[in-house]
Enzyme design. Structure first.
Site, PDB file in Angstrom:
ATOM      1  CG  ASP A 161      38.536  52.047  76.794  1.00  0.00           C
ATOM      2  OD1 ASP A 161      39.347  52.724  77.500  1.00  0.00           O
ATOM      3  OD2 ASP A 161      37.734  50.895  77.216  1.00  0.00           O
ATOM      4  CG  HIS A 175      45.616  59.496  79.254  1.00  0.00           C
ATOM      5  ND1 HIS A 175      44.638  58.603  78.869  1.00  0.00           N
ATOM      6  CD2 HIS A 175      45.880  59.150  80.663  1.00  0.00           C
ATOM      7  CE1 HIS A 175      44.221  57.912  79.988  1.00  0.00           C
ATOM      8  NE2 HIS A 175      44.897  58.338  80.862  1.00  0.00           N
ATOM      9  CG  LEU A 191      33.447  68.009  62.704  1.00  0.00           C
ATOM     10  CD1 LEU A 191      32.301  66.637  62.481  1.00  0.00           C
ATOM     11  CD2 LEU A 191      34.784  67.432  62.528  1.00  0.00           C
TER      12      LEU A 191
HETATM   13  C1  IPE Z   1      34.929  55.149  79.104  1.00  0.00           C
HETATM   14  O1  IPE Z   1      36.302  54.427  79.403  1.00  0.00           O
HETATM   15  C2  IPE Z   1      35.282  56.717  79.164  1.00  0.00           C
HETATM   16  C3  IPE Z   1      36.252  57.290  78.286  1.00  0.00           C
HETATM   17  C4  IPE Z   1      36.754  56.510  77.314  1.00  0.00           C
HETATM   18  C5  IPE Z   1      36.265  58.518  78.529  1.00  0.00           C
HETATM   19  P1  IPE Z   1      36.644  53.543  80.667  1.00  0.00           P
HETATM   20  O2  IPE Z   1      37.811  53.158  80.485  1.00  0.00           O
HETATM   21  O3  IPE Z   1      36.504  54.799  81.719  1.00  0.00           O
HETATM   22  O4  IPE Z   1      35.233  52.728  80.917  1.00  0.00           O
HETATM   23  P2  IPE Z   1      35.441  51.272  81.786  1.00  0.00           P
HETATM   24  O5  IPE Z   1      35.549  51.753  83.187  1.00  0.00           O
HETATM   25  O6  IPE Z   1      36.349  50.367  81.040  1.00  0.00           O
HETATM   26  O7  IPE Z   1      33.952  50.896  81.538  1.00  0.00           O
HETATM   27  C1  IPE Z   2      40.666  56.033  77.846  1.00  0.00           C
HETATM   28  O1  IPE Z   2      41.690  55.245  78.185  1.00  0.00           O
HETATM   29  C2  IPE Z   2      40.784  57.182  78.284  1.00  0.00           C
HETATM   30  C3  IPE Z   2      39.902  57.613  79.508  1.00  0.00           C
HETATM   31  C4  IPE Z   2      39.112  57.024  80.188  1.00  0.00           C
HETATM   32  C5  IPE Z   2      40.139  59.068  79.933  1.00  0.00           C
HETATM   33  P1  IPE Z   2      41.987  54.569  79.351  1.00  0.00           P
HETATM   34  O2  IPE Z   2      42.477  55.389  80.308  1.00  0.00           O
HETATM   35  O3  IPE Z   2      40.420  54.032  79.930  1.00  0.00           O
HETATM   36  O4  IPE Z   2      42.743  53.147  78.846  1.00  0.00           O
HETATM   37  P2  IPE Z   2      42.670  51.677  79.561  1.00  0.00           P
HETATM   38  O5  IPE Z   2      41.246  51.215  79.305  1.00  0.00           O
HETATM   39  O6  IPE Z   2      43.057  51.677  81.079  1.00  0.00           O
HETATM   40  O7  IPE Z   2      43.523  51.050  78.667  1.00  0.00           O
HETATM   41 MG    MG Z   3      39.543  52.318  79.651  1.00  0.00          MG
END
Ligand code: IPE
Ligand code: IPE
Ligand code: MG
Length: 253
Positions: A31, A48, A142
């Protein structure tokens, strides 16, 4: 937030980590990509892309450490709520990752094991995921569980439905259903539960990840955003894990 200082005397090295039992399975909520990009005035999709670079390095660290299971949260069942162009960019990144990395992953003995409601993913992304799964299915060094269109609740409901079907057809009796039986019906059936759950970007929540499997996982949360997450952070998380006491509801031994 973290001190990268080991026991204060010795820096954290692979040798130091190998002196104590390593976690068998680590789960990571990748995240913070969006915030990483925003801080730099870049589009979220660039975040990403850098997130994928972090993943590559972390996979290499797992191979070096000899840890057998890594589950990464790449796309949740709730992430479809994001703008279509972001969803498309994420799906394209999966294709790119597989195109670029499949030879490497296979050569290192890594099993690419997609977990989640994969059938909902369409087109080239679905085809590439299936190719990666098929090609690496016999690898044993793994297991890389890639959680894609994954939701812990969806996973549990799916298991419940499958078990109900089996009871109705007479294949399973209700008495046979216990915790082990249930765990084996999940996407992670046959694997150890994660010992350690790592969440970068500082969020104090589980976001529908591995709801059943993390019942007794140790949590390690850092403010570092996923694209900045490096081997040193993984090592710190493992070191901290090794110095915690897990009780599983029992008493201090
Ligand atoms: C969780 O992150 C999902 C992934 C990292 C793929 P999100 O960014 O979607 O989660 P919330 O919305 O902050 O809970
Ligand atoms: C995690 O990064 C990746 C996915 C959820 C696919 P985010 O896109 O949620 O990044 P933030 O939380 O907005 O910083
Ligand atoms: Mg996020």
């Amino acid at each position: 937030m973290e001190k990268f200082s080991g026991d204060g005397q010795r820096p954290i090295t692979i040798e130091l980590l190998k002196e104590k039992p390593l976690p068998k399975h680590i789960a990571i909520i990748m995240d913070g990509n969006g915030r990483w990009a925003k801080k730099r005035g870049l589009p979220r999709t660039i975040g990403h892309r850098y997130g994928v670079e972090s993943l590559k390095k972390i996979i290499e660290s797992f191979v070096d450490l000899g840890i057998g299971y890594l589950t990464v949260y790449a796309f949740s069942t709730e992430n479809w709520k994001r703008p279509e162009d972001e969803v498309d960019a994420l799906m394209d990144l999966v294709v790119e990752f597989i195109d670029k990395e499949l030879d490497y992953l296979d050569s290192k003995g890594i099993k690419v094991n997609p977990i989640g409601y994969i059938e909902r993913i369409t087109g080239l992304t679905y085809e590439k995921i299936m190719t990666a799964k098929e090609r690496t299915k016999d690898n044993t060094v793994l297991t890389l569980n890639v959680a894609l269109n994954y939701g812990g609740r969806q996973e549990i409901v799916r298991s419940v439905k499958a078990i109900c079907q089996n009871v109705l057809s007479g294949e399973t009796t209700i008495d046979e259903i216990d915790e082990e039986f249930f765990a084996n019906t999940l996407y992670t059936g046959g694997q150890p539960d994660p010992d350690l759950l790592i969440r970068p970007s500082g969020e104090m929540r589980v976001s529908n990840f591995l709801l059943w499997q993390i019942a007794y996982s140790e949590f390690w949360i850092t403010n570092i955003l996923w694209p900045d997450f490096k081997q040193e952070h993984l090592w710190q998380a493992i070191y901290d894990y090794q110095n915690r006491q897990r009780r599983f509801g029992g008493l201090k031994s």
